[in-house]
Motif scaffolding. Structure first.
Motif, PDB file in Angstrom:
ATOM      1  N   PRO A 182       6.347  -3.067 -21.932  1.00 35.92           N
ATOM      2  CA  PRO A 182       7.337  -3.574 -20.977  1.00 35.92           C
ATOM      3  C   PRO A 182       6.659  -3.913 -19.643  1.00 35.92           C
ATOM      4  N   LYS A 183       7.198  -4.928 -18.964  1.00 38.45           N
ATOM      5  CA  LYS A 183       6.694  -5.335 -17.657  1.00 38.45           C
ATOM      6  C   LYS A 183       7.875  -5.573 -16.723  1.00 38.45           C
ATOM      7  N   VAL A 212      14.125 -19.920 -12.216  1.00 36.51           N
ATOM      8  CA  VAL A 212      12.964 -19.538 -13.024  1.00 36.51           C
ATOM      9  C   VAL A 212      13.167 -18.138 -13.605  1.00 36.51           C
ATOM     10  N   GLY A 213      13.690 -17.227 -12.799  1.00 31.71           N
ATOM     11  CA  GLY A 213      13.911 -15.861 -13.267  1.00 31.71           C
ATOM     12  C   GLY A 213      14.862 -15.792 -14.448  1.00 31.71           C
ATOM     13  N   ARG A 214      15.960 -16.527 -14.363  1.00 29.92           N
ATOM     14  CA  ARG A 214      16.921 -16.534 -15.482  1.00 29.92           C
ATOM     15  C   ARG A 214      16.291 -17.096 -16.754  1.00 29.92           C
ATOM     16  N   LEU A 215      15.573 -18.203 -16.607  1.00 31.04           N
ATOM     17  CA  LEU A 215      14.921 -18.809 -17.778  1.00 31.04           C
ATOM     18  C   LEU A 215      13.875 -17.876 -18.382  1.00 31.04           C
ATOM     19  N   LEU A 216      13.095 -17.225 -17.527  1.00 31.11           N
ATOM     20  CA  LEU A 216      12.073 -16.298 -18.020  1.00 31.11           C
ATOM     21  C   LEU A 216      12.719 -15.122 -18.744  1.00 31.11           C
ATOM     22  N   ALA A 217      13.766 -14.570 -18.157  1.00 30.75           N
ATOM     23  CA  ALA A 217      14.463 -13.441 -18.792  1.00 30.75           C
ATOM     24  C   ALA A 217      15.014 -13.846 -20.156  1.00 30.75           C
ATOM     25  N   GLU A 218      15.578 -15.033 -20.222  1.00 27.61           N
ATOM     26  CA  GLU A 218      16.105 -15.535 -21.494  1.00 27.61           C
ATOM     27  C   GLU A 218      14.984 -15.683 -22.520  1.00 27.61           C
ATOM     28  N   LEU A 243      14.915 -10.314 -21.804  1.00 24.78           N
ATOM     29  CA  LEU A 243      15.016  -9.243 -20.812  1.00 24.78           C
ATOM     30  C   LEU A 243      16.244  -9.463 -19.937  1.00 24.78           C
ATOM     31  N   ASP A 244      16.661  -8.418 -19.259  1.00 24.64           N
ATOM     32  CA  ASP A 244      17.714  -8.566 -18.267  1.00 24.64           C
ATOM     33  C   ASP A 244      17.150  -9.277 -17.046  1.00 24.64           C
ATOM     34  N   PHE A 245      18.015  -9.996 -16.352  1.00 25.08           N
ATOM     35  CA  PHE A 245      17.661 -10.658 -15.103  1.00 25.08           C
ATOM     36  C   PHE A 245      18.501 -10.070 -13.985  1.00 25.08           C
ATOM     37  N   ARG A 246      17.852  -9.783 -12.862  1.00 31.97           N
ATOM     38  CA  ARG A 246      18.553  -9.295 -11.681  1.00 31.97           C
ATOM     39  C   ARG A 246      18.141 -10.148 -10.491  1.00 31.97           C
ATOM     40  N   ASP A 247      19.132 -10.685  -9.810  1.00 29.73           N
ATOM     41  CA  ASP A 247      18.898 -11.504  -8.626  1.00 29.73           C
ATOM     42  C   ASP A 247      18.966 -10.614  -7.400  1.00 29.73           C
ATOM     43  N   GLY A 248      17.875 -10.554  -6.653  1.00 25.87           N
ATOM     44  CA  GLY A 248      17.819  -9.711  -5.469  1.00 25.87           C
ATOM     45  C   GLY A 248      18.933  -9.989  -4.478  1.00 25.87           C
ATOM     46  N   ASP A 249      19.396 -11.229  -4.406  1.00 25.07           N
ATOM     47  CA  ASP A 249      20.491 -11.568  -3.484  1.00 25.07           C
ATOM     48  C   ASP A 249      21.745 -10.739  -3.759  1.00 25.07           C
ATOM     49  N   ASP A 250      21.951 -10.360  -5.008  1.00 22.21           N
ATOM     50  CA  ASP A 250      23.143  -9.587  -5.383  1.00 22.21           C
ATOM     51  C   ASP A 250      23.097  -8.154  -4.869  1.00 22.21           C
ATOM     52  N   TYR A 273      14.117   0.188 -15.090  1.00 27.65           N
ATOM     53  CA  TYR A 273      13.777  -0.727 -16.183  1.00 27.65           C
ATOM     54  C   TYR A 273      12.344  -0.548 -16.675  1.00 27.65           C
ATOM     55  N   SER A 274      11.629   0.432 -16.177  1.00 30.49           N
ATOM     56  CA  SER A 274      10.214   0.594 -16.541  1.00 30.49           C
ATOM     57  C   SER A 274      10.000   0.805 -18.035  1.00 30.49           C
ATOM     58  N   ASP A 275      11.008   1.294 -18.731  1.00 30.72           N
ATOM     59  CA  ASP A 275      10.853   1.538 -20.164  1.00 30.72           C
ATOM     60  C   ASP A 275      11.168   0.326 -21.029  1.00 30.72           C
ATOM     61  N   LYS A 276      11.799  -0.717 -20.450  1.00 28.56           N
ATOM     62  CA  LYS A 276      12.139  -1.889 -21.263  1.00 28.56           C
ATOM     63  C   LYS A 276      11.789  -3.220 -20.619  1.00 28.56           C
ATOM     64  N   GLY A 277      11.489  -3.226 -19.314  1.00 30.28           N
ATOM     65  CA  GLY A 277      11.139  -4.456 -18.621  1.00 30.28           C
ATOM     66  C   GLY A 277      12.355  -5.167 -18.060  1.00 30.28           C
ATOM     67  N   VAL A 278      12.122  -5.998 -17.044  1.00 27.32           N
ATOM     68  CA  VAL A 278      13.183  -6.747 -16.381  1.00 27.32           C
ATOM     69  C   VAL A 278      12.550  -7.868 -15.564  1.00 27.32           C
ATOM     70  N   VAL A 279      13.330  -8.878 -15.271  1.00 25.01           N
ATOM     71  CA  VAL A 279      12.925  -9.954 -14.379  1.00 25.01           C
ATOM     72  C   VAL A 279      13.792  -9.846 -13.128  1.00 25.01           C
ATOM     73  N   ILE A 280      13.130  -9.755 -11.964  1.00 26.78           N
ATOM     74  CA  ILE A 280      13.842  -9.614 -10.693  1.00 26.78           C
ATOM     75  C   ILE A 280      13.409 -10.746  -9.760  1.00 26.78           C
ATOM     76  N   ALA A 281      14.375 -11.496  -9.245  1.00 24.43           N
ATOM     77  CA  ALA A 281      14.109 -12.525  -8.242  1.00 24.43           C
ATOM     78  C   ALA A 281      14.270 -11.897  -6.865  1.00 24.43           C
ATOM     79  N   CYS A 282      13.247 -12.018  -6.053  1.00 25.26           N
ATOM     80  CA  CYS A 282      13.253 -11.403  -4.730  1.00 25.26           C
ATOM     81  C   CYS A 282      12.230 -12.123  -3.858  1.00 25.26           C
TER      82      CYS A 282
END
Length: 164
Positions: free
Chosen positions: A5-6, A21-27, A31-38, A73-82
């Motif tokens: 996981p990364k 880019v984050g959403r596309l990469l997560a797809e 992986l889950d995608f999390r937008d830092g703005d949220d 998310y360290s055990d499964k990975g995630v994409v975070i936009a920030c």
């Protein structure tokens, strides 16, 4: 997702395409995608919407929330936009993360970024704050860097190849 996981941090100034880019990469990586703005507190959103840039004190709690999110998310990975504009912000974001972190910086000309921000609808970040973000940005000497003139799908393809 292949391998360990990364945590993928998609970074850059406003208008660089982090969320797209984050959403596309997560797809692509399932992986889950999390937008830092949220995760910004209302006070930060109000400050930016009013045309005032955030300072380190404003950003600290927000970045710590994103760090906690990444840790979960360290055990499964995630994409975070920030935005992660400064080196100390990237250090705060990566503290105590037990899996590899892949840093991606999306870079573009001020002219193109302004065009994108002017075309964006319904976002709290005004075009007037772009210059303060560009002034704050400390380009890291590590991670992946991609020009925003590439298509989002090409950037995702390259991320997958260069940070598998």
């Amino acid at each position: 997702m292949q391998g360990k996981p990364k945590i993928y941090f998609i970074t850059g100034v406003s208008g660089s395409g982090k969320s797209t880019v984050g959403r596309l990469l997560a797809e692509q990586l399932h992986l889950d995608f999390r937008d830092g703005d949220d995760f910004h507190p209302e006070a930060n959103i109000a400050k930016m919407a009013g045309g005032s840039p955030l300072n380190d004190q404003d950003r600290y709690g927000w970045l710590m929330r994103l760090n906690e999110l990444a840790q979960t998310y360290s055990d499964k990975g995630v994409v975070i936009a920030c935005s992660a504009l400064r080196e100390k912000y990237r250090q705060w974001l990566s503290t105590d993360i037990s899996c590899p972190v892949c840093w991606v910086l999306l870079e573009g000309s001020e002219t193109l970024l302004r065009e994108r921000l002017r075309a964006r609808k319904g976002h709290f970040m005004p075009v007037s704050l772009l210059q303060s973000q560009l002034n704050t940005l400390e380009v890291p000497d590590y991670g992946l860097k991609f020009p925003i003139t590439l298509s989002p799908s090409e950037i995702v393809r390259r991320i997958c190849n260069e940070c598998p």
